[in-house]
Design an enzyme around this catalytic site. Sequence first.
Site, PDB file in Angstrom:
ATOM      1  N   SER A  40     -63.068  77.861 -24.554  1.00 25.62           N
ATOM      2  CA  SER A  40     -61.868  78.463 -24.797  1.00 25.62           C
ATOM      3  C   SER A  40     -60.928  77.621 -24.345  1.00 25.62           C
ATOM      4  O   SER A  40     -60.870  76.141 -25.074  1.00 25.62           O
ATOM      5  CB  SER A  40     -61.915  79.590 -23.774  1.00 25.62           C
ATOM      6  OG  SER A  40     -60.541  80.434 -24.254  1.00 25.62           O
ATOM      7  N   ASP A 155     -65.183  83.917 -28.257  1.00 23.36           N
ATOM      8  CA  ASP A 155     -64.824  83.057 -27.057  1.00 23.36           C
ATOM      9  C   ASP A 155     -66.285  82.763 -26.298  1.00 23.36           C
ATOM     10  O   ASP A 155     -66.800  83.650 -25.971  1.00 23.36           O
ATOM     11  CB  ASP A 155     -63.918  83.634 -26.320  1.00 23.36           C
ATOM     12  CG  ASP A 155     -63.150  83.131 -25.372  1.00 23.36           C
ATOM     13  OD1 ASP A 155     -64.121  82.242 -24.519  1.00 23.36           O
ATOM     14  OD2 ASP A 155     -61.767  82.851 -25.131  1.00 23.36           O
TER      15      ASP A 155
END
Length: 264
Positions: A40, A155
Site C-alpha cells: 500500500s 490492497d
Amino acid sequence: MSKKLGLALGGGGARGVCHIGFLKALEEEGIKPYCISGTSMGAVVGGCYAAGIEIDYIRDIILNLKTLDLVDLNAMPFSRLSLLRSKKLQKLFIQHIGDVQFEDLNIPFTCTAVDLYSQQLYIFDKGSVAKGVQASACIPGVFKPVEHDGMLLVDGGVLCRVPVRQTKALGADVVVAVDAIKNTADPVSQIPNMVAMFLRVFDILDNLNVRRERAEPDYPCDLLLEPEMNGISQFLVKNLDRAYEEGYQLGKDNIQRIKELLAE
C-alpha cells in the site's frame, strides 16, 4: 557493513508518509537498503525510492498532495465495485518516475496485492511498477480493483500489512520492518457511524492476522519498528508533515541498532 539490509514498508494510508522520514534518516547516516518490499503506502514510497527518486523529492510530492489529486469518482459505484477509480494514482506515479519496469529498478523491489477471485496474495516483481503500486494501494471499496492477468487485485494490506517474508525473499540478510498503524488495535470508547464500524471490523481482523504471523517461529524480522503517530488518521490527507517527522525520528532513534545488526 557487509550484510544486506532489507526494508519491509507496511501499509497505513496517510500514516505511511512516515516511511519517507525513515528513509531520510537512514540516508543521513549513510545507510542504503539492498532491497525493499512494500504494501500500500509502503509500496508507493518504496517504489519511488527503488526507482532512484531522491528522498527529498518524494517528500515534496507527497506532502503537497491534495485530496483532488487522488479523487476520481465512479459514476456507478455499486456495479463498478468502488467509490473511486484508481487510475489517478497510477498516472501520478508515471508522471514522476515514468513507466519503469521492476527489472530496471536501482534497488530490488516488490509489492503486494490480493486477488479477490482466489483470495491469494500476489507479489508484483516484474512488469510495470506503476501498475503494481496502483494495485498494492487499491483500498477495497474506495478505489476500483485492478485487473491483471485474469486477477482482480486490491490492497495488499488485506492479507499482508507488512511484507517481511517478501523482503527476506529478495535476499536480505537483515530485515527491518516499519509498521505505520500500530495503535489501531487500541480500545475505543465509541463507534460513531456505519463507516467507522466497517473500518473497526477491518482493523480487528487485520490486527488478528498480524499477531498470528508475528507469533510464527520462523518470522524473519530482525527489527520491528512502530511509530506512535497518535491522532494521525490513515484515511485523511492531513498531518502528513507530522507523519514524516515521526518516521524521521524513528530512524534516528534506531540507527545504532540497525548498524549493530548489519555488523553482527
